[in-house]
Design a protein around this motif. Structure first.
Motif, PDB file in Angstrom:
ATOM      1  N   GLY A  41       1.059  -1.326   0.089  1.00  0.00           N
ATOM      2  CA  GLY A  41       0.055  -0.113   0.231  1.00  0.00           C
ATOM      3  C   GLY A  41       1.225   1.254   0.364  1.00  0.00           C
ATOM      4  N   ILE A  42       2.237   1.137  -0.298  1.00  0.00           N
ATOM      5  CA  ILE A  42       2.905   2.189  -0.237  1.00  0.00           C
ATOM      6  C   ILE A  42       3.089   2.569  -1.893  1.00  0.00           C
ATOM      7  N   VAL A  43       3.539   3.968  -2.217  1.00  0.00           N
ATOM      8  CA  VAL A  43       4.472   4.510  -3.277  1.00  0.00           C
ATOM      9  C   VAL A  43       5.507   5.627  -2.454  1.00  0.00           C
ATOM     10  N   LYS A  44       6.666   4.903  -3.574  1.00  0.00           N
ATOM     11  CA  LYS A  44       7.041   5.829  -3.032  1.00  0.00           C
ATOM     12  C   LYS A  44       7.877   6.908  -4.104  1.00  0.00           C
ATOM     13  N   ARG A  45       7.513   7.949  -4.325  1.00  0.00           N
ATOM     14  CA  ARG A  45       7.596   8.959  -5.397  1.00  0.00           C
ATOM     15  C   ARG A  45       9.208   9.486  -5.348  1.00  0.00           C
ATOM     16  N   LEU A  88      -4.687  -3.615  -3.109  1.00  0.00           N
ATOM     17  CA  LEU A  88      -3.112  -2.897  -3.455  1.00  0.00           C
ATOM     18  C   LEU A  88      -1.939  -4.068  -3.128  1.00  0.00           C
ATOM     19  N   ALA A  90      -8.718   2.742  -0.684  1.00  0.00           N
ATOM     20  CA  ALA A  90      -8.156   0.758  -0.088  1.00  0.00           C
ATOM     21  C   ALA A  90      -6.962   1.240   0.496  1.00  0.00           C
ATOM     22  N   GLY A  91      -6.914   2.543   0.278  1.00  0.00           N
ATOM     23  CA  GLY A  91      -5.498   3.433   1.841  1.00  0.00           C
ATOM     24  C   GLY A  91      -4.237   3.128   1.401  1.00  0.00           C
ATOM     25  N   LEU A  92      -4.018   3.511  -0.654  1.00  0.00           N
ATOM     26  CA  LEU A  92      -2.740   3.648  -0.726  1.00  0.00           C
ATOM     27  C   LEU A  92      -2.513   4.781  -0.201  1.00  0.00           C
ATOM     28  N   LYS A  93      -0.482   4.809  -0.255  1.00  0.00           N
ATOM     29  CA  LYS A  93       0.053   6.150   0.959  1.00  0.00           C
ATOM     30  C   LYS A  93       0.751   6.215  -0.520  1.00  0.00           C
ATOM     31  N   TYR A  94       1.120   7.547  -0.954  1.00  0.00           N
ATOM     32  CA  TYR A  94       2.019   7.998  -0.932  1.00  0.00           C
ATOM     33  C   TYR A  94       3.349   9.217  -0.159  1.00  0.00           C
ATOM     34  N   HIS A 154      -0.763   0.398 -13.385  1.00  0.00           N
ATOM     35  CA  HIS A 154      -1.559   2.104 -13.464  1.00  0.00           C
ATOM     36  C   HIS A 154      -0.699   2.861 -12.496  1.00  0.00           C
ATOM     37  N   VAL A 155      -0.209   2.835 -11.271  1.00  0.00           N
ATOM     38  CA  VAL A 155       0.256   3.347 -10.275  1.00  0.00           C
ATOM     39  C   VAL A 155       1.783   2.806 -10.589  1.00  0.00           C
ATOM     40  N   PRO A 195     -10.845   5.274  -5.908  1.00  0.00           N
ATOM     41  CA  PRO A 195     -10.584   4.005  -5.492  1.00  0.00           C
ATOM     42  C   PRO A 195      -9.334   3.561  -4.245  1.00  0.00           C
ATOM     43  N   LEU A 196      -8.826   3.772  -5.161  1.00  0.00           N
ATOM     44  CA  LEU A 196      -7.097   3.318  -4.421  1.00  0.00           C
ATOM     45  C   LEU A 196      -6.854   3.914  -3.149  1.00  0.00           C
ATOM     46  N   LEU A 227      -4.497   5.812 -14.370  1.00  0.00           N
ATOM     47  CA  LEU A 227      -4.371   6.202 -13.039  1.00  0.00           C
ATOM     48  C   LEU A 227      -6.082   7.594 -13.508  1.00  0.00           C
ATOM     49  N   TRP A 278      -3.612  -3.768 -11.024  1.00  0.00           N
ATOM     50  CA  TRP A 278      -4.374  -2.880 -10.543  1.00  0.00           C
ATOM     51  C   TRP A 278      -2.949  -1.599 -10.462  1.00  0.00           C
ATOM     52  N   MET A 321      -8.794   5.802 -11.326  1.00  0.00           N
ATOM     53  CA  MET A 321      -8.608   4.660 -10.052  1.00  0.00           C
ATOM     54  C   MET A 321      -8.238   5.522  -9.231  1.00  0.00           C
ATOM     55  N   ARG A 322      -8.573   7.220  -9.179  1.00  0.00           N
ATOM     56  CA  ARG A 322      -7.043   7.897  -7.389  1.00  0.00           C
ATOM     57  C   ARG A 322      -8.548   7.448  -6.185  1.00  0.00           C
TER      58      ARG A 322
END
Lengths: 227, 227, 227, 227, 227, 227
Positions: free
Chosen positions: D5-9, D146, E221-225, D71-72, E217-218, E209, D68, E214-215
């Motif tokens: 559930g993490i995206v590092k930018r 996720l 779902a708890g996605l964290k940047y 796409h992220v 629902p993501l 996205l 999924w 998708m932004r």
């Protein structure tokens, strides 16, 4: 530049109390408590029935057909450790048998997890030295090429750092990063405490459909009942 | 148009007496009695020693990494059923563990046959809930995507219709179409009745070459004895 | 010109005393005593726990899905023999079950090693007839095509000549050429006699690094210790 | 606690000049230059003939049957990147096809390395978008769970950190840690410069035995020539 | 009782126009249009580059190592058919080569899909006779045991009824039930018509996205940047 | 006592004219001409399209991860030879690349057949040096342990003696014992001469059922036609 040919002597082991606490839970529970990560591949199986391990990782990187670094690893073992052996390529030779097990056990090791083969399985069981491997193979190995001890390795698909907690039972092998040991142990405890109530309800005939309130989302997803 | 997202409630189960009779024979005998068809692939193995199942199929089609439909299937179980789970693609995740087993057992299920992975194997053995699977894996699954219950599935290479008889033992898993249950049970009985005499002869040292009168056809096929 | 369709009746079996002596050692020890050759692939596993075999090879070459030659082989068995069955292509059908086992046992066979599948595993265990195979599969076979008996075969990667000694235990299967049986048995004995002392030292905490004097060659190879 | 559930930018990509330099060498040469580490398993193959990739890793952790996070990941791609996709368990579904390839290519991606399946292979070749995968499979995936982007992943047995250099050609896939890119590129260059001379000698009939001075060590190891 | 030893002569083939229409779409598109079912396992690969098939199934059930029923099947082929061959157990023998291909082609067959091995691959390519198989193997087969023609079979995990539409390309093999051919063809056409617009947007740099929204629902779902 | 550490210099190669004659036939034809024996496993594949080999075997037994004996083998190569490399255990490392290929080619070798991995595949194709292997893998190997050259080996399931004829094409790899080379070549020629007529008949629409007179034996075996 290479990561081969290195032995790291001082490693930070997970907190002993946290390790002991993790040892009270099953691999499936711990893996769930970690957020469903950290498992090795299901090809890793106990070499005898009832084998179970919980301890801190001393890691070894082997070369195919060569178990020289196992002897180097032996010296780095402290009581409560588990040796985790990876290999630079796929190989099922018998890297480990009763003599090395005798040495590891004398040093206080609690078991071995190896992405390769082992032998002397009957003797390992008699000794009570638990091993999880992807093969049992009598094929002997040589002592000719350097690998490393206590570097980060990939074992059966999982990253293992020296000092991490490794728990293995009939359901598989899970790796808990040393820094997360206490948190994961606590989460596992919490998770398990919830299971008793659920089990009682299910045993009484309550359906998961109702207990988990799934009927509505299933209908929303379009599930159709026909006769 | 899709076969996904469907639950069939009313299925025709094989005749109960025929099921019980089939339960007295081994998988190899039943498979022979059917004319050598109906077997699942040999990758399907019991998760604990001594596991044995005979019952009528409630079928489930799962999605990889998702066991949502297992809960839907639970409601369709009647005493004497066996849940047979297939997956839309190859996946060895642990779709099933002790909680679902508790629920299935409470509903009267006699076991599970799954072309995937399961976990909590020690607990399954303690519960006496027999499972045949292609993997043991602690990996947890989610509940997000629809599959189906009680549609025709392909499980480990065999077609299974809801209501078919499924027999599983150490030699493998065989599926008997519901309509053939009595005929196959009778044929299995007949076949087994012949085996005792053969076994006695062979035990007395009579050769299969003579008992089955193979010497002539072997010679006709060109077999040559040399010294 | 083909090697198919042949049965060799007179074969030279390894010396009986040497066979008995080899039977006292494990597969790993014998393989080491032979200079690390002669092993079958690790896919060959005992079909029940505790199975162990030592005897002289009667070889069979089967066709896929066909066990006709097993019956031809039965006649060639003498007390103390082990049937070693290879196949002309990869196939996991159940070539062997309790009836053939009854016949083989009546002839004095000590077990079966087969690069294929077998069935009636529970009955094999009850009979005490040890089998090592690459699969357990209820699938029946036919009797239609010639193979051979007592020709040289490749079984699970190992060359087996009729009369060779075959030893199988939980660690795998090893083949000792008949002419080398005594020499290998003696070498195995010698090797084992050295192991007791080593084991005692390792159990006392002496490291392999010191016992095998590895520190110098490891340093020469470039091993670096870091903190 | 979970790494899901993490995206590092913001990731540190390897130096662009070093990446370009690495792109001039083959995977085998780079792997040797790194000291024989960093390779993915040989099950990773190009989906079309002539595919080749060199770029900096954007990593993705997928769930089985779910794309999924692809796409992220697309949003995190910068020109010169290679997407490296791992999965939380073994799965060969078709996580990627021509639409995602169009998106990735528009963002400047140089290719995809995925421990899973892909589809639309003919279109990928027409687009000139190179992909290395362990399977080709038309099976579609869902978008429900996720995973993560730009965390450390294990892809086909190799550790990949975001920003690392990934080079793929017909011989396989190698991962060069970002911090080592320049050093490895230089070592690869040096290594390759030595090969020309060796190749010329070998082509002229000089034996490796003489060129590498192996005769003495072979004799010392006990090699015996017989007639 | 057995389903072996049967040849069904009159089968209902899918509507010819629907078959032709399905032939214009790729396997991935058709599989999606069917609701993501109907695919064979990804182990089924074209034996030469560029092979593609679309036609109506004549099914064959083979015995391991035996291709007798292929000759029986030849007589049942009508122009536009595809032979789909399953086997009663896993076997990679070369059941099919250029002579059978010549016969099948003369009868109007469009290709072969076989869960086994084939040979004479170069000649098959020269003839333009497309084959999808799980192995290429020169091993010859015998003609001794009955299987069946035009019964329901399981081929590489998919149920195939005689008359069903089989489409095969580089992405795999999909089976469309005869009764659904037109509906699936129409759904595939509709699906493909949507893809052009999506592809153009993605090529212009629009993210999935945003295009697929998708932004939200993501995030739900708890996605964290993180940075 | 071991067969390791030996190089046999004088080997009896198959008759040159017979070898050339065998080179005119495909692997499937030669295998049939030998009575359906002599094939390696189908996992052995050409590393580039169009590769084909026919020559006399120089055999090598390698250790896992070690290609030292390849250099020893190079010296034993004579023009027209094919190097056949086996390994003491399963290993897919890249034992062979363009430098060794340059050396082998300079010595007159016609190709390599190896039960292991190779690398530098693009360069091998450019050189026109055909290789059949079970893997392509960039993984480098060491030079530390003795194997043997020109002993009998088992390569991918086939026994190969030095001097035997090895023929490899897209259908697989077949081994013809040196003493049988002329006989097999003649039998292959005869077999092929019959095929033209058969092919013409089948192309004209004659069924194998009639050409091979199968209708009667099929009926005798119980085949039933239904509508």
């Amino acid at each position: 530049m290479s990561t081969l040919g290195i032995v790291k002597r001082n490693i930070v082991r997970a907190d002993a109390a946290a390790v002991e606490k993790l040892g009270r839970f099953g691999v499936a529970t711990i893996h769930e408590a970690m957020g469903r990560v950290g498992l090795m591949k299901p090809s890793m199986r106990p070499v005898y029935r009832g084998a179970r391990i919980c301890g801190t990782a001393v890691t070894v990187l082997l070369q195919p057909g060569d178990n020289w670094m196992m002897h180097v690893a032996a010296e780095q073992i402290q009581p409560g450790d588990v040796v985790v052996a990876a290999c630079t390529s796929e190989n099922e030779d018998g890297f480990f048998g009763d003599l090395l097990a005798t040495s590891f056990q004398a040093r206080g090791a609690r078991g071995l997890v190896i992405d390769g083969g082992v032998r002397d399985v009957d003797e390992l069981e008699r000794m009570g030295f638990p091993v999880f491997s992807k093969a049992i193979h009598a094929k002997g190995t040589i002592k000719a090429t350097l690998g490393s001890v206590n570097i980060t390795v990939v074992c059966a698909g999982a990253i293992v750092n020296p000092g991490d907690v490794v728990v293995a039972d009939v359901d598989g092998v899970v790796v808990v990063p040393a820094a997360l040991a206490q948190t994961v142990a606590d989460a596992a405890e919490k998770r398990e405490s919830f299971e008793g109530e659920k089990r009682a309800k299910l045993a009484a005939g309550v359906l998961g459909l109702d207990m988990y309130k799934m009927r509505e989302p299933l209908a929303a997803a379009g599930l159709k009942y026909i006769d």
